[in-house]
Design a protein around this motif. Sequence first.
Motif, PDB file in Angstrom:
ATOM      1  N   VAL A   7       0.841  -1.198   0.000  1.00 24.49           N
ATOM      2  CA  VAL A   7       0.000   0.000   0.000  1.00 24.49           C
ATOM      3  C   VAL A   7       0.874   1.245   0.000  1.00 24.49           C
ATOM      4  N   GLU A   8       0.247   2.421   0.238  1.00 26.60           N
ATOM      5  CA  GLU A   8       0.928   3.694   0.001  1.00 26.60           C
ATOM      6  C   GLU A   8       1.969   4.005   1.076  1.00 26.60           C
ATOM      7  N   CYS A   9       3.114   3.361   1.002  1.00 21.14           N
ATOM      8  CA  CYS A   9       4.189   3.558   1.976  1.00 21.14           C
ATOM      9  C   CYS A   9       5.527   3.590   1.250  1.00 21.14           C
ATOM     10  N   GLY A  10       6.195   4.725   1.306  1.00 19.04           N
ATOM     11  CA  GLY A  10       7.472   4.859   0.616  1.00 19.04           C
ATOM     12  C   GLY A  10       8.545   3.954   1.175  1.00 19.04           C
ATOM     13  N   CYS A  11       8.586   3.814   2.506  1.00 18.80           N
ATOM     14  CA  CYS A  11       9.627   2.988   3.127  1.00 18.80           C
ATOM     15  C   CYS A  11       9.461   1.519   2.757  1.00 18.80           C
ATOM     16  N   ASP A  12       8.226   1.025   2.794  1.00 22.64           N
ATOM     17  CA  ASP A  12       7.987  -0.369   2.410  1.00 22.64           C
ATOM     18  C   ASP A  12       8.289  -0.587   0.934  1.00 22.64           C
ATOM     19  N   THR A  13       8.008   0.420   0.117  1.00 20.85           N
ATOM     20  CA  THR A  13       8.323   0.310  -1.312  1.00 20.85           C
ATOM     21  C   THR A  13       9.816   0.102  -1.506  1.00 20.85           C
ATOM     22  N   ARG A  14      10.611   0.926  -0.846  1.00 21.43           N
ATOM     23  CA  ARG A  14      12.068   0.793  -0.944  1.00 21.43           C
ATOM     24  C   ARG A  14      12.526  -0.574  -0.436  1.00 21.43           C
ATOM     25  N   THR A  15      11.972  -0.985   0.713  1.00 23.34           N
ATOM     26  CA  THR A  15      12.399  -2.250   1.330  1.00 23.34           C
ATOM     27  C   THR A  15      12.112  -3.439   0.417  1.00 23.34           C
ATOM     28  N   LEU A  16      10.880  -3.512  -0.115  1.00 24.49           N
ATOM     29  CA  LEU A  16      10.479  -4.699  -0.866  1.00 24.49           C
ATOM     30  C   LEU A  16      10.926  -4.658  -2.323  1.00 24.49           C
ATOM     31  N   TYR A  17      10.903  -3.493  -2.940  1.00 23.17           N
ATOM     32  CA  TYR A  17      11.291  -3.395  -4.345  1.00 23.17           C
ATOM     33  C   TYR A  17      12.807  -3.332  -4.534  1.00 23.17           C
ATOM     34  N   ALA A  18      13.503  -2.636  -3.640  1.00 19.05           N
ATOM     35  CA  ALA A  18      14.906  -2.333  -3.893  1.00 19.05           C
ATOM     36  C   ALA A  18      15.891  -3.044  -2.981  1.00 19.05           C
ATOM     37  N   GLU A  19      15.457  -3.449  -1.784  1.00 17.22           N
ATOM     38  CA  GLU A  19      16.434  -3.932  -0.815  1.00 17.22           C
ATOM     39  C   GLU A  19      16.283  -5.390  -0.403  1.00 17.22           C
ATOM     40  N   ALA A  20      15.081  -5.950  -0.518  1.00 16.08           N
ATOM     41  CA  ALA A  20      14.831  -7.282   0.027  1.00 16.08           C
ATOM     42  C   ALA A  20      15.772  -8.326  -0.562  1.00 16.08           C
ATOM     43  N   SER A  21      15.851  -8.396  -1.878  1.00 15.52           N
ATOM     44  CA  SER A  21      16.694  -9.408  -2.520  1.00 15.52           C
ATOM     45  C   SER A  21      18.166  -9.186  -2.201  1.00 15.52           C
ATOM     46  N   LYS A  22      18.582  -7.936  -2.159  1.00 15.14           N
ATOM     47  CA  LYS A  22      19.975  -7.630  -1.847  1.00 15.14           C
ATOM     48  C   LYS A  22      20.314  -8.043  -0.418  1.00 15.14           C
ATOM     49  N   THR A  23      19.398  -7.779   0.510  1.00 15.22           N
ATOM     50  CA  THR A  23      19.628  -8.136   1.913  1.00 15.22           C
ATOM     51  C   THR A  23      19.647  -9.645   2.104  1.00 15.22           C
ATOM     52  N   LEU A  24      18.710 -10.338   1.423  1.00 10.85           N
ATOM     53  CA  LEU A  24      18.615 -11.796   1.566  1.00 10.85           C
ATOM     54  C   LEU A  24      19.709 -12.524   0.797  1.00 10.85           C
ATOM     55  N   GLY A  25      20.262 -11.885  -0.219  1.00 14.05           N
ATOM     56  CA  GLY A  25      21.257 -12.544  -1.062  1.00 14.05           C
ATOM     57  C   GLY A  25      20.646 -13.539  -2.027  1.00 14.05           C
ATOM     58  N   ARG A  26      19.373 -13.413  -2.281  1.00 10.94           N
ATOM     59  CA  ARG A  26      18.648 -14.291  -3.212  1.00 10.94           C
ATOM     60  C   ARG A  26      17.389 -13.566  -3.657  1.00 10.94           C
ATOM     61  N   PRO A  27      16.736 -14.017  -4.711  1.00 10.60           N
ATOM     62  CA  PRO A  27      15.478 -13.388  -5.126  1.00 10.60           C
ATOM     63  C   PRO A  27      14.430 -13.466  -4.022  1.00 10.60           C
TER      64      PRO A  27
END
Length: 260
Positions: A7-27
Motif C-alpha cells: 500500500v501507500e508507503c514509501g519505506c515499504d516500497t524501498r524495502t520490498l522493491y529495492a532492498e529485500a533481494s539484496k539483503t537476503l542474497g537471493r530473489p
Amino acid sequence: MKKILLVECGCDTRTLYAEASKTLGRPFRYPVVSVDALMLDLIKQGRLPIEKAHLKLTLHDPCYATRPSRLGDLFRELLNLVTDNFIEMTPNREHNYCCNGDAWGMRLPENTATRRKISVLKANQIRAINATYVTSPCVVCTLSLEDTCQTYGLAPQGERMALVLFEVVYPAMEPALAKRGELDRMRIPAELRNRDHEFFVAHSLEGRLSMLMQLPEFPALLDWPEQDDIVRQFSKDHPQVYELLRAWREVVTAPKNAQL
C-alpha cells in the motif's frame, strides 16, 4: 500466500522493491505489487472502469519510491489515465525536492518548526505551477505536503490540497461505476461481504479499541498518553487529542447503566 500487496508507503516500497533481494542474497520469495500498479493493471484490463476526472494536479515523487524503486513512470501513467490536467513540477522524478518528512522522523512534533522552515522550497515548487492539488503515492509525503500547503497558504482555508494517489483514482472511477450500477464495489470490498458483526469487531481498529475499553486496566492505560511529553508537544497543533482522551475516560468510568 501468492503475492504481497504494497500500500501507500514509501519505506515499504524501498524495502520490498529495492532492498529485500539484496539483503537476503537471493530473489525475494513472493512477487510484490504496489496498489498503484494493481489499479493501473485493472484499468488497462477494463476491470476497473474510469472516466477522466477534471483535476488540475501535480505529482510529488517520494524519494524511496522513485529513486531506488524506479516507479516514477508507473505513477505518471496512472495519473494520465484518470485525470485530464496533470502538470509536472520542476524539477521532477529523481530530481524532485523531498517532502521533508524524513520517513516520519521530521514529522515528530519536536521537529515541526525545522521541517516547516525547510519546506519553503517545496512550497515554492508547488506554487510555481498553480496546481489545485498535489498528490503522492506515499502517505508520509502526503501528510508533510498537506502541512506545507497549509503553512504557506497554498490550500484554500479549511480544505485539503494534498491527496494520496489512490484518492485521485476515486473521482475517476465513481461515475464510471455508477453508470454500470456497481457503486457497491467502492463501499464494500469483496472480502468483507457477508461478514457478521463479530468479524468486524475482531478485525477493525474500532472493534479492538472497544474491546480494550472494556478491560479494567484501560483507565490506568490512559494515564500514559495524558502524561507523555511527546503527546503534550503534539497537542500544541492538535488540542483535540486531550478531548478524545477525556471522552474515552468518561465512557469507561461511567456507571454501567449510564453507558447503556
